[in-house]
Design an enzyme around this catalytic site. Structure first.
Site, PDB file in Angstrom:
ATOM      1  N   GLY A 138       0.944  -1.143   0.111  1.00 39.87           N
ATOM      2  CA  GLY A 138      -0.010   0.011   0.033  1.00 39.87           C
ATOM      3  C   GLY A 138       0.844   1.287  -0.114  1.00 39.87           C
ATOM      4  CB  SER A 160       0.454   3.307  -4.556  1.00 43.12           C
ATOM      5  OG  SER A 160      -0.887   2.771  -3.934  1.00 43.12           O
ATOM      6  CG  ASN A 164       0.411   1.364   4.817  1.00 49.05           C
ATOM      7  OD1 ASN A 164       0.078   2.002   5.656  1.00 49.05           O
ATOM      8  ND2 ASN A 164       0.093   1.346   3.353  1.00 49.05           N
ATOM      9  CE1 TYR A 211      -9.431  -0.937   9.316  1.00 50.88           C
ATOM     10  CE2 TYR A 211     -10.163   0.803  10.943  1.00 50.88           C
ATOM     11  CZ  TYR A 211      -9.252   0.304   9.726  1.00 50.88           C
ATOM     12  OH  TYR A 211      -7.970   0.837   9.766  1.00 50.88           O
ATOM     13  CB  ALA A 242     -13.093  -8.703  13.663  1.00 46.97           C
ATOM     14  CB  SER A 243      -9.546  -7.196   9.769  1.00 52.53           C
ATOM     15  OG  SER A 243      -9.621  -5.611  10.036  1.00 52.53           O
TER      16      SER A 243
HETATM   17  N1  NAP Z   1      -6.304   6.780   7.812  1.00 49.48           N
HETATM   18  C1  NAP Z   1      -6.406   6.577   8.952  1.00 49.48           C
HETATM   19  O1  NAP Z   1      -6.955   7.328   9.692  1.00 49.48           O
HETATM   20  C2  NAP Z   1      -5.968   5.113   9.673  1.00 49.48           C
HETATM   21  C3  NAP Z   1      -6.149   4.865  10.963  1.00 49.48           C
HETATM   22  C4  NAP Z   1      -5.614   3.858  11.676  1.00 49.48           C
HETATM   23  C5  NAP Z   1      -5.009   2.753  10.610  1.00 49.48           C
HETATM   24  N2  NAP Z   1      -5.079   3.116   9.303  1.00 49.48           N
HETATM   25  C6  NAP Z   1      -4.369   1.914   8.493  1.00 49.48           C
HETATM   26  O2  NAP Z   1      -3.106   2.547   7.808  1.00 49.48           O
HETATM   27  C7  NAP Z   1      -3.072   1.544   6.612  1.00 49.48           C
HETATM   28  C8  NAP Z   1      -3.087   2.675   5.422  1.00 49.48           C
HETATM   29  O3  NAP Z   1      -4.344   3.487   5.477  1.00 49.48           O
HETATM   30  P1  NAP Z   1      -4.300   4.761   4.442  1.00 49.48           P
HETATM   31  O4  NAP Z   1      -5.482   5.702   5.371  1.00 49.48           O
HETATM   32  O5  NAP Z   1      -3.168   5.053   4.095  1.00 49.48           O
HETATM   33  O6  NAP Z   1      -5.400   4.159   3.508  1.00 49.48           O
HETATM   34  P2  NAP Z   1      -5.220   4.584   1.971  1.00 49.48           P
HETATM   35  O7  NAP Z   1      -5.153   5.832   1.599  1.00 49.48           O
HETATM   36  O8  NAP Z   1      -6.678   4.047   1.310  1.00 49.48           O
HETATM   37  O9  NAP Z   1      -4.345   3.628   0.959  1.00 49.48           O
HETATM   38  C9  NAP Z   1      -4.614   2.214   1.365  1.00 49.48           C
HETATM   39  C10 NAP Z   1      -3.149   1.523   0.400  1.00 49.48           C
HETATM   40  O10 NAP Z   1      -3.419  -0.008   0.422  1.00 49.48           O
HETATM   41  C11 NAP Z   1      -3.488  -0.371  -0.960  1.00 49.48           C
HETATM   42  N3  NAP Z   1      -4.496  -1.633  -0.810  1.00 49.48           N
HETATM   43  C12 NAP Z   1      -5.657  -1.593  -0.389  1.00 49.48           C
HETATM   44  N4  NAP Z   1      -6.377  -2.948  -0.650  1.00 49.48           N
HETATM   45  C13 NAP Z   1      -5.064  -3.679  -1.243  1.00 49.48           C
HETATM   46  C14 NAP Z   1      -5.280  -4.812  -1.564  1.00 49.48           C
HETATM   47  N5  NAP Z   1      -6.184  -5.731  -1.820  1.00 49.48           N
HETATM   48  N6  NAP Z   1      -4.049  -5.257  -2.391  1.00 49.48           N
HETATM   49  C15 NAP Z   1      -2.999  -4.469  -2.149  1.00 49.48           C
HETATM   50  N7  NAP Z   1      -3.129  -3.217  -1.994  1.00 49.48           N
HETATM   51  C16 NAP Z   1      -3.963  -2.870  -1.227  1.00 49.48           C
HETATM   52  C17 NAP Z   1      -4.024   0.759  -1.677  1.00 49.48           C
HETATM   53  O11 NAP Z   1      -3.590   0.739  -3.181  1.00 49.48           O
HETATM   54  P3  NAP Z   1      -4.673   0.373  -4.035  1.00 49.48           P
HETATM   55  O12 NAP Z   1      -6.014   0.753  -3.942  1.00 49.48           O
HETATM   56  O13 NAP Z   1      -4.410   0.532  -5.408  1.00 49.48           O
HETATM   57  O14 NAP Z   1      -4.730  -1.180  -4.097  1.00 49.48           O
HETATM   58  C18 NAP Z   1      -3.166   1.929  -1.136  1.00 49.48           C
HETATM   59  O15 NAP Z   1      -1.848   2.015  -1.559  1.00 49.48           O
HETATM   60  C19 NAP Z   1      -4.151   0.781   6.648  1.00 49.48           C
HETATM   61  O16 NAP Z   1      -4.034  -0.415   7.145  1.00 49.48           O
HETATM   62  C20 NAP Z   1      -5.339   1.226   7.546  1.00 49.48           C
HETATM   63  O17 NAP Z   1      -6.019   0.183   8.097  1.00 49.48           O
HETATM   64  C21 NAP Z   1      -5.070   4.102   8.869  1.00 49.48           C
END
Ligand code: NAP
Length: 242
Positions: free
Chosen positions: A12, A14, A91, A156, A158-159
């Protein structure tokens, strides 16, 4: 501050938090491999990263981590492209805003496969590569939702509880080999995900993703005798939190 880490895989990488972690690493001379489903996002991220003349190598791998064989394939490809692996950042993740009663079996499977099963097997397949590194490291991006329960986020939660659970065991299983396993548990970071999951939150109160990448950098550059197992990172909001 310096780290001996030279080769990193960021799932992730990107977009969002993963992109900013990747940026921090490449700016500091670390070769990276980023993985995601969308080829355009991967190409755009690579282009942005390489605009910095100090940037190290950036490899991209287009892959869907929901697929059963994806973790094994990704680790093999990343290890070969990078010529080894010092750091795995798990991530990539998705969120689901749905009550327990309305969550379908398909949605449950999907979120568990991406947020828990994929990182589990990415760790498993990364271990043989990490054992060849002098600074073997795994960083899990969990969530405050991995510690607490919130309405409409049961799948979410649970995961992310599953991610935290297996990580606690893994950290103990590999401790004697010097493999460091860290978990970061943020809440409310300004990315596309939070915009979709919590449109009620005030944008100005969200954590900037660079604040998360700074913390990752702190961990990587402080490989002393003090070990941080889990970092809880909440918004510095003026209202109550839980
Ligand atoms: N933002 C928050 O407030 C927050 C808070 C706590 C934890 N988190 C955690 O932080 C991490 C990143 O979150 P974010 O907020 O940066 O999310 P985001 O902006 O939606 O980015 C998610 C990233 O994961 C990739 N991804 C999603 N599904 C995928 C799949 N099936 N296979 C491969 N890549 C996949 C996406 O690329 P593609 O869509 O191109 O696949 C993207 O690069 C996550 O694990 C999230 O649960 C986020």
């Amino acid at each position: 501050m310096k780290t001996e880490i030279q080769r990193a895989l960021i799932t992730g990488g990107s977009r969002g938090i993963g992109f900013h972690i990747t940026k921090k690493l490449t700016e500091n001379g670390i070769d990276v491999c980023i993985a995601g489903r969308d080829g355009t996002s991967l190409r755009e991220a690579k282009g942005q990263l390489l605009q910095n003349p100090l940037s190290a190598q950036v490899h991209t791998i287009q892959i869907d981590l929901e697929q059963t064989d994806a973790p094994q394939q990704l680790i093999r490809e990343a290890g070969e492209k990078l010529g080894g692996l010092d750091l795995l950042v798990n991530n990539a993740g998705i969120c689901l805003n749905r009550s327990l009663e309305e969550t379908s079996l398909k949605e449950w499977d999907r979120i568990m496969h991406i947020n828990a099963r994929a990182p589990y097997f990415l760790c498993q397949h990364a271990l043989p590569w990490l054992r060849d590194s002098s600074v073997p490291t795994i960083i899990q991006i969990a969530s405050v939702v991995g510690h607490n329960g919130y309405e409409s986020q049961s799948a979410y939660a649970a995961s992310k509880h599953a991610l935290l659970g297996f990580t606690k065991s893994l950290a103990k299983e590999v401790q004697h080999e010097g493999i460091r396993v860290y978990t970061l548990s943020p809440g409310g970071v300004a990315t596309e995900m939070i915009g979709a999951a919590r449109p009620d939150l005030d944008d100005s109160a969200l954590i900037d993703p660079t604040e998360i990448s700074d913390l990752v950098w702190y961990i990587l550059t402080h490989r002393g005798n003090a070990m941080i197992d889990n970092l809880m990172i909440r918004r510095a909001a003026k209202t109550a939190w839980s």
